[in-house]
Design a protein around this motif. Structure first.
Motif, PDB file in Angstrom:
ATOM      1  N   TYR A   1     -12.755  -4.060   1.068  1.00  0.00           N
ATOM      2  CA  TYR A   1     -12.422  -2.624   0.984  1.00  0.00           C
ATOM      3  C   TYR A   1     -11.145  -2.411   0.168  1.00  0.00           C
ATOM      4  CZ  TYR A   1     -15.873  -1.843   4.694  1.00  0.00           C
ATOM      5  OH  TYR A   1     -17.019  -1.782   5.436  1.00  0.00           O
ATOM      6  N   ARG A   2     -10.202  -3.337   0.315  1.00  0.00           N
ATOM      7  CA  ARG A   2      -8.973  -3.211  -0.477  1.00  0.00           C
ATOM      8  C   ARG A   2      -9.298  -3.379  -1.968  1.00  0.00           C
ATOM      9  NH1 ARG A   2      -3.436  -3.813   0.121  1.00  0.00           N
ATOM     10  NH2 ARG A   2      -3.616  -4.228   2.346  1.00  0.00           N
TER      11      ARG A   2
ATOM     12  N   ARG B   1     -10.718  -0.143  -3.208  1.00  0.00           N
ATOM     13  CA  ARG B   1      -9.703   0.903  -3.423  1.00  0.00           C
ATOM     14  C   ARG B   1      -8.865   0.608  -4.649  1.00  0.00           C
ATOM     15  NH1 ARG B   1      -8.836   0.112   2.205  1.00  0.00           N
ATOM     16  NH2 ARG B   1      -6.965  -1.117   1.763  1.00  0.00           N
ATOM     17  N   ASP B   2      -8.476  -0.676  -4.808  1.00  0.00           N
ATOM     18  CA  ASP B   2      -7.571  -1.023  -5.913  1.00  0.00           C
ATOM     19  C   ASP B   2      -8.260  -0.935  -7.267  1.00  0.00           C
ATOM     20  OD1 ASP B   2      -5.580  -1.313  -4.148  1.00  0.00           O
ATOM     21  OD2 ASP B   2      -5.548  -3.512  -4.131  1.00  0.00           O
TER      22      ASP B   2
ATOM     23  N   ARG C   1     -11.122   5.399  -1.579  1.00  0.00           N
ATOM     24  CA  ARG C   1      -9.765   5.946  -1.424  1.00  0.00           C
ATOM     25  C   ARG C   1      -9.825   7.229  -0.611  1.00  0.00           C
ATOM     26  NH1 ARG C   1      -7.095   5.390  -7.457  1.00  0.00           N
ATOM     27  NH2 ARG C   1      -7.251   3.111  -7.594  1.00  0.00           N
ATOM     28  N   TYR C   2      -8.858   7.367   0.295  1.00  0.00           N
ATOM     29  CA  TYR C   2      -8.909   8.465   1.268  1.00  0.00           C
ATOM     30  C   TYR C   2      -9.054   9.844   0.613  1.00  0.00           C
ATOM     31  CZ  TYR C   2      -7.748  11.538   5.140  1.00  0.00           C
ATOM     32  OH  TYR C   2      -7.799  12.538   6.080  1.00  0.00           O
TER      33      TYR C   2
ATOM     34  N   ALA D   1     -11.456   4.092   3.408  1.00  0.00           N
ATOM     35  CA  ALA D   1     -10.526   5.225   3.304  1.00  0.00           C
ATOM     36  C   ALA D   1      -9.580   5.259   4.499  1.00  0.00           C
ATOM     37  CB  ALA D   1     -11.320   6.527   3.231  1.00  0.00           C
TER      38      ALA D   1
ATOM     39  N   ASP E   1      -6.558   3.190   3.871  1.00  0.00           N
ATOM     40  CA  ASP E   1      -5.965   3.370   2.544  1.00  0.00           C
ATOM     41  C   ASP E   1      -4.446   3.522   2.662  1.00  0.00           C
ATOM     42  OD1 ASP E   1      -5.267   3.965  -0.018  1.00  0.00           O
ATOM     43  OD2 ASP E   1      -6.575   5.725  -0.221  1.00  0.00           O
TER      44      ASP E   1
ATOM     45  N   ARG F   1      -2.551   4.413   0.467  1.00  0.00           N
ATOM     46  CA  ARG F   1      -2.098   5.615  -0.252  1.00  0.00           C
ATOM     47  C   ARG F   1      -1.992   6.795   0.709  1.00  0.00           C
ATOM     48  NH1 ARG F   1      -5.353   2.509  -2.363  1.00  0.00           N
ATOM     49  NH2 ARG F   1      -5.156   1.638  -4.452  1.00  0.00           N
ATOM     50  N   HIS F   2      -2.640   6.688   1.842  1.00  0.00           N
ATOM     51  CA  HIS F   2      -2.642   7.804   2.802  1.00  0.00           C
ATOM     52  C   HIS F   2      -1.941   7.461   4.122  1.00  0.00           C
ATOM     53  CE1 HIS F   2      -3.983  11.605   4.448  1.00  0.00           C
ATOM     54  NE2 HIS F   2      -4.339  10.967   5.540  1.00  0.00           N
TER      55      HIS F   2
END
Ligand code: HEM
Length: 391
Positions: A25-26, A29-30, A47-48, A311, A314, A316-317
């Motif tokens: 999952y990482r 996202r990346d 990504r969220y 997500a 994530d 980022r969130h």
């Protein structure tokens, strides 16, 4: 000009990834806001922010041709609330939601709480037991039997049918998906059997709905799709959510102690467990036109997987997303999806999970973990067997 989606060589459905999915999952996202996974014939989002926005935008990210990742299942789902866009979706969802609105749920609470308290009392001090069968299944099965009001027979197959309905969502070629269809056919045969009507509990949701067929406000087709909406998506999802929560609390004694010291954290604890170990790995949407997602192009007609647990972790969130922290306010998690299709049974599930957690917090001092075995399901994450003891 929009960039081309990165191509990712990962298998989201093999046993190894399903066992420990978070590194994959990482990578997802990346690699970008949306990636192409050729082996599955899919795009995927993890990504969220982008995923939340896509779920809200039902016009471009359509559910109308199904949310499974293969054509056969999408054909079978046609006409269900899950596989429709507004305005048809709104009508079905309104009817399906009637027995699980806030006022009805408030009335259900003492019943759920009573069942959970009685069971936890019986299990406390009784040595090791399989928490999936003896605790996690209790309330979801009671909802289908006592509230939906389906008859005794068929009940023992219900869990197999519900599991198959999720396995059938995975891309064609995934062995779990290919094996699911004969089992699902059994469920359709059961629900569409005219003999079933006479055996429904007279005060159950199914019998009340059937009355709407009789007075012409609902078609038989709609009746069947709504009954399926109470059975397939309500069992394993909630059972796994309870199991995941038990496992998290048993293996994070500091968090359990924090909860015992501050029982008001129960709602946060449940949301955090759903964020951290989301039961549903994702569904899909169809791109209705050429789309640009955060600068990356996706062609019209592409099927895009909504990888919800990616997500929910994530960075980022969420700050420090790999940490299970019951004090965090994770109520914006996407474990129930988002937008118009956000899980309609979410509040019922929270009630069921909450009743078990409340009984544990009230009656138990210590949850001791034992062996666990993950369930073999293509799009759901949870335990098939989970030993614990309650002290
Ligand atoms: C923890 C337990 C649960 C989880 C994690 C969960 C997860 C989800 C998710 C992610 C969706 C959105 C699907 C999409 O975006 O295409 C959904 C929709 C749905 N869920 Fe749940 N669910 C749970 C419990 C339940 C229960 C108890 C019911 C029983 C009524 C239920 C019935 C439904 C239905 C009918 C939909 C379709 C809603 C629509 O399309 O408008 N779910 N669920």
């Amino acid at each position: 000009m929009a960039a081309q989606a990165a191509s990712l060589d990962i298998d989201l459905f093999d046993a190894e990834t399903r066992d420990a999915p978070y590194a994959a999952y990482r990578r997802l996202r990346d690699a970008g806001p949306v990636c192409h996974i050729e082996r599955h014939g899919l795009y995927a989002m993890g990504r969220y922010r982008d995923l939340r926005d896509a779920l809200i935008n039902w016009n471009d990210f359509s559910s109308g041709s199904g949310v499974a990742m293969n054509d056969l299942m999408n054909r079978l789902m046609a006409g269900t609330v899950l596989a429709s866009d507004p305005p048809e979706h709104k009508r079905l969802r309104r009817i399906l939601g009637m027995p699980i609105g806030p006022a009805r749920l408030r009335k259900l609470r003492p019943h759920m709480r009573g069942l959970a308290m009685e069971r936890v009392k019986a299990l406390k001090g009784a040595g090791r037991f399989d928490a999936m069968r003896r605790l996690a299944m209790l309330l979801p099965l009671s909802v289908v039997s006592d509230l939906v009001g389906l008859p005794e027979e068929g009940r023992e197959r219900m869990l197999d049918w519900a599991a198959a309905a999720f396995n059938g969502m995975a891309p064609a070629g995934v062995p779990l998906s290919d094996g699911a269809f004969p089992v699902m056919k059994e469920m359709v045969d059961y629900i569409t059997d005219p003999g079933l009507i006479g055996k429904l509990r007279p005060d159950g949701w199914a019998a009340q709905l059937w009355a709407s067929v009789a007075d012409g406000t609902l078609t038989e087709e709609e009746y069947r799709s709504i009954i399926q909406g109470y059975v397939s998506p309500s069992l394993d999802t909630t059972i796994f959510a309870v199991g995941n929560l038990l496992w998290l609390l048993a293996t994070h004694p500091d968090q359990w102690r924090a909860l015992k010291a501050a029982p008001a954290l129960q709602a946060r604890c449940i949301n955090e467990s759903l964020r951290y170990e989301s039961p549903a790995l994702g569904f899909s949407r169809l791109a209705k036109r050429d789309l640009v997602i955060d600068g990356v192009a996706v062609p019209a007609g592409a099927r895009i997987m909504t990888v919800l647990p990616a997500a929910n972790r994530d960075e980022r969130h969420y700050a420090d997303p790999e940490r299970f922290d019951i004090r965090r306010d994770a109520s914006d998690h996407l474990a129930f999806g988002g937008g118009v299709h956000r899980c309609i049974g979410g509040s019922l599930a929270m009630l069921e999970i909450g009743a078990v957690l409340e009984a544990l917090v009230e009656l138990v001092d210590h949850i001791e973990p034992g062996d666990g075995r993950r369930a073999d399901n293509a799009v759901l994450r949870g335990f098939d067997h989970l030993e614990i003891s309650l002290h």
